[in-house]
Write a protein that holds these residues in place. Sequence first.
Motif, PDB file in Angstrom:
ATOM      1  N   SER A  32       0.823  -1.214   0.000  1.00 28.47           N
ATOM      2  CA  SER A  32       0.000   0.000   0.000  1.00 28.47           C
ATOM      3  C   SER A  32       0.858   1.264   0.000  1.00 28.47           C
ATOM      4  O   SER A  32       0.353   2.345  -0.337  1.00 28.47           O
ATOM      5  N   ARG A  82      -2.143   7.552  -1.265  1.00 27.73           N
ATOM      6  CA  ARG A  82      -3.369   8.343  -1.180  1.00 27.73           C
ATOM      7  C   ARG A  82      -4.629   7.513  -1.418  1.00 27.73           C
ATOM      8  O   ARG A  82      -5.745   8.039  -1.389  1.00 27.73           O
ATOM      9  N   GLU A 123      -6.324   5.202   0.278  1.00 29.56           N
ATOM     10  CA  GLU A 123      -7.324   5.130   1.344  1.00 29.56           C
ATOM     11  C   GLU A 123      -8.019   6.468   1.536  1.00 29.56           C
ATOM     12  O   GLU A 123      -9.245   6.526   1.727  1.00 29.56           O
ATOM     13  N   LEU A 143     -10.497   7.099  -1.208  1.00 33.66           N
ATOM     14  CA  LEU A 143     -11.716   6.322  -0.983  1.00 33.66           C
ATOM     15  C   LEU A 143     -12.598   6.989   0.063  1.00 33.66           C
ATOM     16  O   LEU A 143     -13.829   7.063  -0.076  1.00 33.66           O
ATOM     17  N   ALA A 144     -11.974   7.505   1.127  1.00 36.10           N
ATOM     18  CA  ALA A 144     -12.741   8.162   2.185  1.00 36.10           C
ATOM     19  C   ALA A 144     -13.367   9.467   1.702  1.00 36.10           C
ATOM     20  O   ALA A 144     -14.465   9.841   2.120  1.00 36.10           O
TER      21      ALA A 144
END
Length: 466
Positions: free
Chosen positions: A442, A447, A449, A452-453
């Motif tokens: 990862s 960036r 995660e 996605l948020a």
Amino acid sequence: MDKPRTAVRHGTVTEPVRILVVGGGYVGMYTALRLQRQLKAELRSGAAEIVVVTPEPYMTYQPFLPEAAAGSISPRHVVVPLRRVLDRCRIVIGEVHAVDHAKRTATLSTLATEEEGTGSTLLTYDELVIAPGSISRTLPVPGLADYAIGFKTVEEAIGLRNHVIEQMDIASSTRDPALRDAALTFVFVGGGYAGVEALAELEDMARYTARYYHNVKPEDLKWVLVEASNRILPEVGEKMGKYAIRELRGRNIDVRLETRLESCEDRVAVLSDGTRHPTRTVVWTAGVKPAPVLAATDLPLNGRGRLKCTAQLTVDGVEHAWAAGDAAAVPDITAEEPGAECAPNAQHALRQTKVLAENIAASLRGQPLKEYAHKYAGSVASLGLHKGVAHVYGRKLKGYPAWFMHRAYHLSRVPTFNRKARVLAEWTLSGLFKREIVSLGSLEHPRAEFELAAAPPPPKNGPKPD
């Protein structure tokens, strides 16, 4: 464009001499480091300056890449920060695209020029040290650019480690036998140092990692080494090369000599012997070629694209231009056969930088130049933990003694006491505790995660049909 500088000659100072070092790798860093010491008085008085242009702010000690990939050494200890080591030099993070030595100018781009959108800029110099190193030599193999992984940088080494562990995760969780077999098949192309050491270290790591999977056993993993010639590790001699093959095959590694990779399209490695290997991992280590910037200069090149140099490490027939390492074709004056050149390896490169820095300093002071002469001492190679081969000063070693010599030699050669101490400490701790088997893939998408948020929530009822 910077103002031209007038060189220092025979002790007469007009304007500071600018020494431009193209490349911050093994040769570039060591040359600049030795020049700092040779020209300490000139740098302090302002009579000279050293400018190092390099794409990365660190030098990578490439012999440690296999151990970094296997988790024996932390990635940050495989690299040396240039700004800390070259504290008397001006470090420019950028890339030289062309050199017009007749005009003493280099065309380069930096991180700032890219952000500003101003394009390339010109940098003038008085003395040129061109040491951009080499890049992977690729061939027009179908699918190679799409699926293969290189093994020349620390980013590639760590990416490959993460990739191998992720393939084991895929194999552990899938119900598709074909996908499982492809995930657990690893094809390495190239039987030189990079290919053999990378394969051996990663096979060691994966075999150890398999004990933590309930449904993946070491014998489920398939490793294939593809070499176009009839031997591997030619630097350690024929006898030790044959021993290395026996050692690898004894670990269930499929070593295929006189074989080429014909294609790797659609995640299938097709070899010249007719075999097909569905695989999600193809590692390309089949040699290197000179950096492209050499072709964008007005300096003389040989048939292989390397700079024609003299034994004094000057570019042949050109004043105020110097080279060493992978980019330079330096005559080997210790060889018996006429016309022999020094092999483009770290052993010669390190010793060439010493003579190179001394000769640049001597040239600025009007003193005679030295010739580079070093008889090849031999080679060492690791075949995984506690295994190796060596052919040094006519003596042949294998197994644990060769592995120990490999570590001792490279520990003595890695730059700075700081790095030596850290590497030694990690080796000591790795002998006391278990291996790390964590994949941090990862990190390659930091960036993901947050994106996605931050994305809008999906519709509650899902997308409407057309």
